[in-house]
Motif scaffolding. Sequence first.
Motif, PDB file in Angstrom:
ATOM      1  N   GLU A 119       0.837  -1.205   0.000  1.00 31.86           N
ATOM      2  CA  GLU A 119       0.000   0.000   0.000  1.00 31.86           C
ATOM      3  C   GLU A 119       0.866   1.248   0.000  1.00 31.86           C
ATOM      4  O   GLU A 119       0.631   2.198  -0.767  1.00 31.86           O
ATOM      5  CB  GLU A 119      -0.915  -0.015   1.230  1.00 31.86           C
ATOM      6  CG  GLU A 119      -1.972   1.072   1.237  1.00 31.86           C
ATOM      7  CD  GLU A 119      -3.282   0.611   0.620  1.00 31.86           C
ATOM      8  OE1 GLU A 119      -3.956   1.475   0.030  1.00 31.86           O
ATOM      9  OE2 GLU A 119      -3.625  -0.571   0.702  1.00 31.86           O
ATOM     10  N   ALA A 120       1.893   1.240   0.851  1.00 29.63           N
ATOM     11  CA  ALA A 120       2.796   2.397   0.939  1.00 29.63           C
ATOM     12  C   ALA A 120       3.549   2.615  -0.373  1.00 29.63           C
ATOM     13  O   ALA A 120       3.718   3.761  -0.828  1.00 29.63           O
ATOM     14  CB  ALA A 120       3.785   2.192   2.088  1.00 29.63           C
ATOM     15  N   GLU A 121       3.957   1.514  -1.004  1.00 33.70           N
ATOM     16  CA  GLU A 121       4.712   1.625  -2.252  1.00 33.70           C
ATOM     17  C   GLU A 121       3.835   2.157  -3.386  1.00 33.70           C
ATOM     18  O   GLU A 121       4.276   2.985  -4.192  1.00 33.70           O
ATOM     19  CB  GLU A 121       5.286   0.256  -2.636  1.00 33.70           C
ATOM     20  CG  GLU A 121       6.240   0.316  -3.827  1.00 33.70           C
ATOM     21  CD  GLU A 121       6.892  -1.036  -4.101  1.00 33.70           C
ATOM     22  OE1 GLU A 121       7.542  -1.149  -5.165  1.00 33.70           O
ATOM     23  OE2 GLU A 121       6.746  -1.960  -3.277  1.00 33.70           O
ATOM     24  N   VAL A 122       2.592   1.680  -3.453  1.00 31.86           N
ATOM     25  CA  VAL A 122       1.660   2.128  -4.500  1.00 31.86           C
ATOM     26  C   VAL A 122       1.404   3.627  -4.383  1.00 31.86           C
ATOM     27  O   VAL A 122       1.420   4.366  -5.366  1.00 31.86           O
ATOM     28  CB  VAL A 122       0.327   1.348  -4.412  1.00 31.86           C
ATOM     29  CG1 VAL A 122      -0.757   2.026  -5.259  1.00 31.86           C
ATOM     30  CG2 VAL A 122       0.520  -0.092  -4.861  1.00 31.86           C
ATOM     31  N   ILE A 123       1.198   4.093  -3.140  1.00 38.84           N
ATOM     32  CA  ILE A 123       0.934   5.514  -2.919  1.00 38.84           C
ATOM     33  C   ILE A 123       2.183   6.351  -3.197  1.00 38.84           C
ATOM     34  O   ILE A 123       2.127   7.416  -3.820  1.00 38.84           O
ATOM     35  CB  ILE A 123       0.442   5.740  -1.475  1.00 38.84           C
ATOM     36  CG1 ILE A 123      -0.911   5.037  -1.273  1.00 38.84           C
ATOM     37  CG2 ILE A 123       0.326   7.229  -1.167  1.00 38.84           C
ATOM     38  CD1 ILE A 123      -1.401   5.033   0.165  1.00 38.84           C
ATOM     39  N   GLU A 124       3.339   5.843  -2.732  1.00 36.95           N
ATOM     40  CA  GLU A 124       4.594   6.582  -2.902  1.00 36.95           C
ATOM     41  C   GLU A 124       4.940   6.760  -4.378  1.00 36.95           C
ATOM     42  O   GLU A 124       5.415   7.826  -4.794  1.00 36.95           O
ATOM     43  CB  GLU A 124       5.726   5.818  -2.196  1.00 36.95           C
ATOM     44  CG  GLU A 124       7.068   6.534  -2.262  1.00 36.95           C
ATOM     45  CD  GLU A 124       8.162   5.743  -1.583  1.00 36.95           C
ATOM     46  OE1 GLU A 124       9.347   6.043  -1.831  1.00 36.95           O
ATOM     47  OE2 GLU A 124       7.835   4.816  -0.793  1.00 36.95           O
ATOM     48  N   LYS A 125       4.667   5.753  -5.198  1.00 35.71           N
ATOM     49  CA  LYS A 125       4.979   5.828  -6.633  1.00 35.71           C
ATOM     50  C   LYS A 125       3.901   6.572  -7.416  1.00 35.71           C
ATOM     51  O   LYS A 125       4.053   6.777  -8.625  1.00 35.71           O
ATOM     52  CB  LYS A 125       5.133   4.415  -7.206  1.00 35.71           C
ATOM     53  CG  LYS A 125       6.377   3.688  -6.721  1.00 35.71           C
ATOM     54  CD  LYS A 125       6.503   2.318  -7.365  1.00 35.71           C
ATOM     55  CE  LYS A 125       7.785   1.619  -6.937  1.00 35.71           C
ATOM     56  NZ  LYS A 125       7.902   0.270  -7.563  1.00 35.71           N
ATOM     57  N   GLY A 126       2.833   6.958  -6.740  1.00 30.46           N
ATOM     58  CA  GLY A 126       1.767   7.698  -7.400  1.00 30.46           C
ATOM     59  C   GLY A 126       0.946   6.860  -8.368  1.00 30.46           C
ATOM     60  O   GLY A 126       0.325   7.393  -9.296  1.00 30.46           O
ATOM     61  N   LEU A 127       0.947   5.540  -8.166  1.00 30.17           N
ATOM     62  CA  LEU A 127       0.210   4.651  -9.065  1.00 30.17           C
ATOM     63  C   LEU A 127      -1.300   4.770  -8.849  1.00 30.17           C
ATOM     64  O   LEU A 127      -2.088   4.647  -9.783  1.00 30.17           O
ATOM     65  CB  LEU A 127       0.648   3.196  -8.852  1.00 30.17           C
ATOM     66  CG  LEU A 127       2.135   2.916  -9.123  1.00 30.17           C
ATOM     67  CD1 LEU A 127       2.480   1.478  -8.764  1.00 30.17           C
ATOM     68  CD2 LEU A 127       2.459   3.184 -10.598  1.00 30.17           C
ATOM     69  N   ALA A 128      -1.701   4.966  -7.589  1.00 34.01           N
ATOM     70  CA  ALA A 128      -3.121   5.117  -7.227  1.00 34.01           C
ATOM     71  C   ALA A 128      -3.171   5.552  -5.770  1.00 34.01           C
ATOM     72  O   ALA A 128      -2.127   5.629  -5.089  1.00 34.01           O
ATOM     73  CB  ALA A 128      -3.888   3.809  -7.428  1.00 34.01           C
ATOM     74  N   LEU A 129      -4.381   5.842  -5.288  1.00 40.21           N
ATOM     75  CA  LEU A 129      -4.540   6.250  -3.892  1.00 40.21           C
ATOM     76  C   LEU A 129      -4.572   5.062  -2.937  1.00 40.21           C
ATOM     77  O   LEU A 129      -4.484   5.233  -1.721  1.00 40.21           O
ATOM     78  CB  LEU A 129      -5.818   7.072  -3.731  1.00 40.21           C
ATOM     79  CG  LEU A 129      -5.854   8.399  -4.504  1.00 40.21           C
ATOM     80  CD1 LEU A 129      -7.199   9.085  -4.320  1.00 40.21           C
ATOM     81  CD2 LEU A 129      -4.720   9.312  -4.050  1.00 40.21           C
ATOM     82  N   SER A 130      -4.723   3.847  -3.494  1.00 39.05           N
ATOM     83  CA  SER A 130      -4.734   2.630  -2.683  1.00 39.05           C
ATOM     84  C   SER A 130      -4.478   1.447  -3.600  1.00 39.05           C
ATOM     85  O   SER A 130      -4.542   1.568  -4.834  1.00 39.05           O
ATOM     86  CB  SER A 130      -6.072   2.459  -1.970  1.00 39.05           C
ATOM     87  OG  SER A 130      -7.110   2.227  -2.905  1.00 39.05           O
ATOM     88  N   VAL A 131      -4.214   0.294  -2.986  1.00 29.19           N
ATOM     89  CA  VAL A 131      -4.018  -0.930  -3.772  1.00 29.19           C
ATOM     90  C   VAL A 131      -5.298  -1.287  -4.518  1.00 29.19           C
ATOM     91  O   VAL A 131      -5.280  -1.613  -5.711  1.00 29.19           O
ATOM     92  CB  VAL A 131      -3.578  -2.090  -2.862  1.00 29.19           C
ATOM     93  CG1 VAL A 131      -3.544  -3.402  -3.658  1.00 29.19           C
ATOM     94  CG2 VAL A 131      -2.216  -1.809  -2.254  1.00 29.19           C
ATOM     95  N   SER A 132      -6.429  -1.208  -3.793  1.00 27.84           N
ATOM     96  CA  SER A 132      -7.714  -1.514  -4.429  1.00 27.84           C
ATOM     97  C   SER A 132      -7.985  -0.576  -5.596  1.00 27.84           C
ATOM     98  O   SER A 132      -8.531  -0.984  -6.625  1.00 27.84           O
ATOM     99  CB  SER A 132      -8.849  -1.418  -3.396  1.00 27.84           C
ATOM    100  OG  SER A 132      -8.690  -2.371  -2.380  1.00 27.84           O
ATOM    101  N   GLY A 133      -7.593   0.699  -5.435  1.00 29.97           N
ATOM    102  CA  GLY A 133      -7.773   1.663  -6.505  1.00 29.97           C
ATOM    103  C   GLY A 133      -6.962   1.315  -7.738  1.00 29.97           C
ATOM    104  O   GLY A 133      -7.414   1.515  -8.875  1.00 29.97           O
ATOM    105  N   LEU A 134      -5.753   0.773  -7.522  1.00 32.96           N
ATOM    106  CA  LEU A 134      -4.916   0.378  -8.659  1.00 32.96           C
ATOM    107  C   LEU A 134      -5.515  -0.828  -9.384  1.00 32.96           C
ATOM    108  O   LEU A 134      -5.522  -0.879 -10.621  1.00 32.96           O
ATOM    109  CB  LEU A 134      -3.502   0.048  -8.174  1.00 32.96           C
ATOM    110  CG  LEU A 134      -2.493  -0.346  -9.264  1.00 32.96           C
ATOM    111  CD1 LEU A 134      -2.415   0.706 -10.359  1.00 32.96           C
ATOM    112  CD2 LEU A 134      -1.111  -0.593  -8.640  1.00 32.96           C
ATOM    113  N   PHE A 135      -6.033  -1.790  -8.618  1.00 28.25           N
ATOM    114  CA  PHE A 135      -6.711  -2.928  -9.238  1.00 28.25           C
ATOM    115  C   PHE A 135      -7.896  -2.451 -10.077  1.00 28.25           C
ATOM    116  O   PHE A 135      -8.107  -2.914 -11.204  1.00 28.25           O
ATOM    117  CB  PHE A 135      -7.199  -3.905  -8.158  1.00 28.25           C
ATOM    118  CG  PHE A 135      -6.190  -4.952  -7.808  1.00 28.25           C
ATOM    119  CD1 PHE A 135      -6.133  -6.147  -8.496  1.00 28.25           C
ATOM    120  CD2 PHE A 135      -5.285  -4.731  -6.787  1.00 28.25           C
ATOM    121  CE1 PHE A 135      -5.192  -7.115  -8.168  1.00 28.25           C
ATOM    122  CE2 PHE A 135      -4.347  -5.685  -6.447  1.00 28.25           C
ATOM    123  CZ  PHE A 135      -4.295  -6.893  -7.145  1.00 28.25           C
TER     124      PHE A 135
END
Length: 665
Positions: A225-241
Amino acid sequence: MKYILVGNPNVGKTTFFNLMTDSNHKVTNFAGTTVDVVERNIKKSDDIITDIPGIRGLSHDSEDEYIAIKTIIDNDFDCILNIIDGMNLKRNLYLTIQLLETGRPIHFIVNLADELSVRGIEIKEDSFAQAFGVVQVISAKNTKDATAIIAGIRKTNSKPFRLNYGQTIEKYLIAAQDYLKSQAILPEINQRFLAIQLCCGNSFLDDLLTKEQQKKLKIMHEKLEAEVIEKGLALSVSGLFFKVRRKYITDALDKSLTRDTEIADGDLPQNTNWIDAFLLNKYIGIPIFLLLFYLVFYLTFLIGDPLTAFLEGSILAPLGGIMRSGLVVTRLPEMGISLLIDGGYAGFSTVVMFLPQIILVFIFLSVLEGSGYMSRAIILFDRLFSKIGLNGKALAPMMIGMGCNVPAIMAARTIADKRERMITQLIIPFISCAARLEIYILFIGLFFEKNQAIILLGLNVLGFIVALISAKIFSLSFFKKQEQFFLVEIPPYRSVNLVYISKMTLNKVSQFIQNAGKFIVIGSIAIWVLLSFGFTGYTTDIDTSFFAYIGHLFAWAFIPLGFGTWQATSSLITGFLAKELVVAQMGVLLADFPSVESGIATLFTPAGSVSFMVFNLLYIPCLSTVAVLKQELKSWKWIIFSIVYSFVVAYVIAWITYQIASIFL
């Protein structure tokens, strides 16, 4: 072959299930119809199909979703049949991707082909199959012969489906799969699928993991979760999915759909917007709702009263006389004749003669449900419900409760929040059901012939108001309020054809007869026994019967309510077993009178009759309702509370009603 039927709420799963199995399970045009797992054989086949509650995704948000997901994970089946609403493809296909990731064979059924055609939309099945799998495009509601569909579902998609979620997610999925394998966690289930569910934080797997395993996976998830947010991929893991899946769906549909008109996915036709603006207006929406139900009850009495009079005078009464004469010829003892005619047949005929009104109510409600209006009523009442600690989703079980409180309490499983679900289940017994409808029709027809519809509407509204006030009391005292979002499907307005109305009405009437039939004949005979025997043995004087003795024990308590006779009191006791028995007992109890109506006129005043109807509306739920409440709430404490609370509420409101009615009547 064993198939499991999976899809979003209100996509036509139950209609498809009925088509495939020649069943007649209840179908409505709002979410929450299926609340349990139902299994049947496909017609003319040994294959089995299982229908489960509708779900929007593989997450555990409500009781019915837990049932559905557990069935998908645990059940032994050969193929998933994914029912997809053709008018809401993007939203429905999000679940489809999650089902594909289970690794199980799957076949797709896109429903509502007729509505797609009207809007100029065509699905290119070859392109769809390349992106998702083998598909059939049908209209379950309008399909008469399911032979081609049955043959088609044997063509399943078994090719591996793998959606690339990007380097960050894929790295986690590999690590999670390695951990699952090292711990031998559910090795029989696709490990990538399990890793994806853990990655999304779905809680339905928690019961299958040890605390140490949960802790380890939680740490891994927090790092991701921290990595996804830090890289700006999405606001959450679920959001990226969601982002990756949504892009895949959009690209696939661009290749799979041809459009003759520019209609956005999920949009309702423009010509219905003004209808919604009128029916859902915050000022006039609820008055329109009440007016519609007034018309339902007005037409019910207008059409039903002559039919009931004909049924009673031209069929049931003469048939009873013929049966009595026939039994006399057989030289059956008088006590035996009385048992069969004054006991069984009298109770049966008293209930049957009100079937015309009950059928008419079911017909009109089926029209409102099938048209799409009831789903909008849920939104309409959300504004009111939010002020008392509920949301509009509670209205669907309450509407189902107008048929029977038992399935209504089960339908409350669709409410995700446990607090709101329990409150809804506790207040549903105040909603007037079809069994109580017979009591109202009998008394209203006798005492209030000129104001039948308004009295019946008033009783239903009173039950609704008492339910809402009780919900507010419960939310302030027993249950702490939590903020919850409200999500409900809004189906398009649909024309309701005669076949659809007939099926829905037949389903409701058959359920009513089945529920009533369990009690009426046996109950009527039991009532006859209690009325025909006393401490001295067999008696023709019912005032010396066991039932009279039981009634006298409690009759004094109901004198302030205007119906302190042992006859009225004893009917309330049988009403606890089943509300249908109140009318059935009247038939047995008053068998010596020229008619049931003339007998009632000697026992009740107009004011007392209103009080009696109000008390029957609100007092202790029937035995079947109590049983299902125990099943759902899993606590005798709440059952005892429900019984005591409803009795006290009924007594107080009936007393107030009697005092007011005595002034004007």
